[in-house]
Design an enzyme around this catalytic site. Structure first.
Site, PDB file in Angstrom:
ATOM      1  N   ARG A   1      52.970  45.238  49.931  1.00 41.72           N
ATOM      2  CA  ARG A   1      53.450  44.122  49.132  1.00 41.72           C
ATOM      3  C   ARG A   1      54.260  44.711  47.995  1.00 41.72           C
ATOM      4  O   ARG A   1      53.913  45.755  47.421  1.00 41.72           O
ATOM      5  CB  ARG A   1      52.293  43.288  48.562  1.00 41.72           C
ATOM      6  CG  ARG A   1      51.594  42.452  49.600  1.00 41.72           C
ATOM      7  CD  ARG A   1      52.499  41.409  50.233  1.00 41.72           C
ATOM      8  NE  ARG A   1      52.827  40.336  49.299  1.00 41.72           N
ATOM      9  CZ  ARG A   1      53.698  39.361  49.566  1.00 41.72           C
ATOM     10  NH1 ARG A   1      54.359  39.356  50.708  1.00 41.72           N
ATOM     11  NH2 ARG A   1      53.920  38.406  48.697  1.00 41.72           N
TER      12      ARG A   1
ATOM     13  N   ARG B   1      51.254  36.012  37.461  1.00 37.17           N
ATOM     14  CA  ARG B   1      50.687  36.182  36.126  1.00 37.17           C
ATOM     15  C   ARG B   1      51.779  36.378  35.086  1.00 37.17           C
ATOM     16  O   ARG B   1      52.920  36.713  35.416  1.00 37.17           O
ATOM     17  CB  ARG B   1      49.714  37.363  36.087  1.00 37.17           C
ATOM     18  CG  ARG B   1      50.262  38.700  36.548  1.00 37.17           C
ATOM     19  CD  ARG B   1      49.147  39.750  36.568  1.00 37.17           C
ATOM     20  NE  ARG B   1      49.594  41.031  37.121  1.00 37.17           N
ATOM     21  CZ  ARG B   1      48.834  42.110  37.210  1.00 37.17           C
ATOM     22  NH1 ARG B   1      47.584  42.078  36.778  1.00 37.17           N
ATOM     23  NH2 ARG B   1      49.292  43.234  37.730  1.00 37.17           N
TER      24      ARG B   1
ATOM     25  N   ARG C   1      36.223  43.782  45.529  1.00 37.71           N
ATOM     26  CA  ARG C   1      36.438  44.525  44.291  1.00 37.71           C
ATOM     27  C   ARG C   1      36.352  43.627  43.063  1.00 37.71           C
ATOM     28  O   ARG C   1      36.257  44.119  41.935  1.00 37.71           O
ATOM     29  CB  ARG C   1      37.815  45.206  44.316  1.00 37.71           C
ATOM     30  CG  ARG C   1      38.007  46.220  45.420  1.00 37.71           C
ATOM     31  CD  ARG C   1      39.386  46.834  45.398  1.00 37.71           C
ATOM     32  NE  ARG C   1      39.557  47.780  44.307  1.00 37.71           N
ATOM     33  CZ  ARG C   1      40.336  47.596  43.271  1.00 37.71           C
ATOM     34  NH1 ARG C   1      41.010  46.464  43.143  1.00 37.71           N
ATOM     35  NH2 ARG C   1      40.460  48.503  42.341  1.00 37.71           N
TER      36      ARG C   1
ATOM     37  N   ARG D   1      29.733  38.327  37.433  1.00 35.21           N
ATOM     38  CA  ARG D   1      28.617  38.650  36.540  1.00 35.21           C
ATOM     39  C   ARG D   1      27.897  37.383  36.094  1.00 35.21           C
ATOM     40  O   ARG D   1      28.525  36.349  35.877  1.00 35.21           O
ATOM     41  CB  ARG D   1      29.124  39.381  35.297  1.00 35.21           C
ATOM     42  CG  ARG D   1      29.909  40.639  35.576  1.00 35.21           C
ATOM     43  CD  ARG D   1      30.041  41.474  34.312  1.00 35.21           C
ATOM     44  NE  ARG D   1      30.956  42.586  34.555  1.00 35.21           N
ATOM     45  CZ  ARG D   1      32.190  42.634  34.092  1.00 35.21           C
ATOM     46  NH1 ARG D   1      32.665  41.648  33.351  1.00 35.21           N
ATOM     47  NH2 ARG D   1      32.955  43.668  34.358  1.00 35.21           N
TER      48      ARG D   1
ATOM     49  N   ASP E   1      43.327  53.691  41.618  1.00 33.66           N
ATOM     50  CA  ASP E   1      43.401  53.459  40.181  1.00 33.66           C
ATOM     51  C   ASP E   1      43.929  54.735  39.544  1.00 33.66           C
ATOM     52  O   ASP E   1      43.894  55.814  40.138  1.00 33.66           O
ATOM     53  CB  ASP E   1      42.022  53.116  39.612  1.00 33.66           C
ATOM     54  CG  ASP E   1      41.591  51.692  39.963  1.00 33.66           C
ATOM     55  OD1 ASP E   1      42.479  50.822  40.059  1.00 33.66           O
ATOM     56  OD2 ASP E   1      40.379  51.458  40.147  1.00 33.66           O
TER      57      ASP E   1
ATOM     58  N   GLU F   1      55.329  37.966  36.619  1.00 32.07           N
ATOM     59  CA  GLU F   1      55.227  38.841  37.784  1.00 32.07           C
ATOM     60  C   GLU F   1      55.185  38.006  39.058  1.00 32.07           C
ATOM     61  O   GLU F   1      54.373  37.090  39.178  1.00 32.07           O
ATOM     62  CB  GLU F   1      53.971  39.707  37.674  1.00 32.07           C
ATOM     63  CG  GLU F   1      53.793  40.707  38.804  1.00 32.07           C
ATOM     64  CD  GLU F   1      52.556  41.571  38.603  1.00 32.07           C
ATOM     65  OE1 GLU F   1      51.683  41.563  39.494  1.00 32.07           O
ATOM     66  OE2 GLU F   1      52.457  42.244  37.561  1.00 32.07           O
TER      67      GLU F   1
ATOM     68  N   TYR G   1      45.154  52.581  48.043  1.00 33.63           N
ATOM     69  CA  TYR G   1      45.124  51.996  46.706  1.00 33.63           C
ATOM     70  C   TYR G   1      44.342  52.912  45.782  1.00 33.63           C
ATOM     71  O   TYR G   1      43.180  53.225  46.028  1.00 33.63           O
ATOM     72  CB  TYR G   1      44.481  50.610  46.717  1.00 33.63           C
ATOM     73  CG  TYR G   1      44.491  49.956  45.344  1.00 33.63           C
ATOM     74  CD1 TYR G   1      45.595  49.208  44.929  1.00 33.63           C
ATOM     75  CD2 TYR G   1      43.427  50.111  44.475  1.00 33.63           C
ATOM     76  CE1 TYR G   1      45.623  48.632  43.679  1.00 33.63           C
ATOM     77  CE2 TYR G   1      43.446  49.535  43.213  1.00 33.63           C
ATOM     78  CZ  TYR G   1      44.544  48.803  42.823  1.00 33.63           C
ATOM     79  OH  TYR G   1      44.579  48.237  41.569  1.00 33.63           O
TER      80      TYR G   1
END
Length: 383
Positions: free
Chosen positions: A249, A280, A172, A176, A350, A300, A348
């Site tokens: 998790r 992060r 995922r 680029r 979005d 986090e 999962y």
């Protein structure tokens, strides 16, 4: 006699969207949630005039114009673009991996130079057919980027060695060969103006909501109040874990108010060194281009899950998929229970996918007819 058409367990995005559509169609809904607030994990807590994403950062993004118009019908979204940084031993790198990252790592300036460098490292590593996350990551970006920017972060995030994780997890991650720091390629991106609570308040406007109401502690009382139950909680918990726990998790957050206007200059910096305990740092004011005199940051931490802790990321390995199959088969026998959302489906999602799934479910139930504010357009919704 039932008082409500639907008892909706969970006031997150799936439950709120389903409640909105059914209410607009003339159905009577009761939404309950065990937390003291609605919104699930998109809930924002205002601190020092800043909307703090209490359960981790949420950036809305989609290519589906229908979904974008749907959410904007409740609250306007701003033009925030997610462009995080990664920090390794004091050095910052652009994310997602793009020509800026490759230049910072190797001083290469052209896409061909970057591709040649990656190909050289993949060849030296001897990877032909990746078998795990580590090998998949190296095949995508080479050894240097894997060791500095992926390995430590991933092993902290999942609590497992990268060689023991399935390769699909890393697929995922965008790679680029242009100078583009926009993490998502989606046409529509942004944050609700005033925070996600505005979106949830709009979705639940005119809907009866009871907070601090745990379904499992009040099951006998509330289950009989409706003709059907829409359940968005953990699938294994619904069946009292009879086939075993589905593993997740979890996350832990440390929030801190700082007496500076701008702490790190960007919404999110990933800490990719395994020696740094958190994954992060989030500076929330940047999501809404805040100009407050103070700032709020959140560190986090990834954590093992348990029955008592909040479940965030499903661990879709072979063991859990086998357990999931058993629960899914059991759920198919239910006559008046609808399962939906990331926990009830152990999937999962979005945010735009959750919304699309809730809209599709509502439309299917209502004789497969589009419902809500964008009736004609809902025919195009897909998950």
């Amino acid at each position: 006699m039932a008082v409500y058409d639907y008892l909706i367990v969970g006031a997150g995005l799936f439950g709120a969207v389903f409640a909105r559509e059914m209410t607009d169609a003339g159905r009577k809904c009761l939404v309950i949630d065990k937390r003291c607030h609605a919104g699930g994990n998109v809930y924002c807590e205002q601190i020092e005039g800043i909307n703090v994403h209490k359960y981790g950062p949420h950036i809305f993004h989609t290519n589906d114009r229908t979904i974008w118009e749907y959410v904007n019908s409740f609250v306007p979204f701003n033009h925030f673009i997610y462009s995080p940084l990664a920090e390794y031993q004091g050095v910052l790198y652009n994310m997602p991996f793009n020509m800026n990252t490759f230049y910072q790592m190797w001083k290469v300036k052209t896409p061909q130079e970057a591709m040649d460098k990656i190909a050289e490292q993949v060849k030296e590593a001897g990877i032909i057919h990746p078998n795990n996350l580590e090998e998949q990551a190296i095949s995508m970006v080479g050894v240097d980027i894997y060791n500095k920017l992926i390995k430590g972060y991933t092993e902290k995030q999942w609590g497992r060695k990268a060689i023991d994780l399935p390769k699909f997890i890393i697929k995922r991650l965008p790679v680029r060969f242009n100078y583009d720091n926009n993490y998502f390629n989606d046409t529509y991106q942004g944050i609700p103006v005033g925070g996600y609570n505005k979106l949830i308040d709009g979705l639940l406007s005119g809907v009866e909501v009871r907070l601090n109401c745990d379904f499992f502690k009040n099951r006998n009382e509330v289950a009989g109040m409706a003709n059907a139950i829409v359940y968005t909680g953990k699938l294994d918990e619904f069946y009292d874990y009879k086939f075993g726990l589905l593993e997740y998790r979890s996350l832990r957050f440390e929030h801190e108010v700082l007496g500076v206007a701008n702490y790190q200059g960007v919404a999110i910096i990933n800490s990719t060194d395994i020696k740094v305990p958190y994954t992060r740092t989030i500076e929330h004011k940047h999501f809404e281009f805040g100009t407050q005199s103070k700032t709020v940051i959140t560190r986090e931490f990834s954590d093992e899950s348990s029955v008592e802790k909040e479940a965030y990321y499903p661990i879709n390995d072979v063991r859990n998929e086998e357990i999931l199959k058993k629960y899914v088969e059991l759920s198919k026998l239910e006559q008046n229970v609808i399962f939906g959302g990331r926990l009830a489906e152990y999937k999962y999602y979005d945010m735009h996918q959750v919304i699309a799934a809730a809209l599709k479910k509502a439309r299917h139930i209502l004789n497969k007819q589009p419902v809500g504010a964008y009736q004609a357009k809902l025919k195009t919704i897909s998950v």
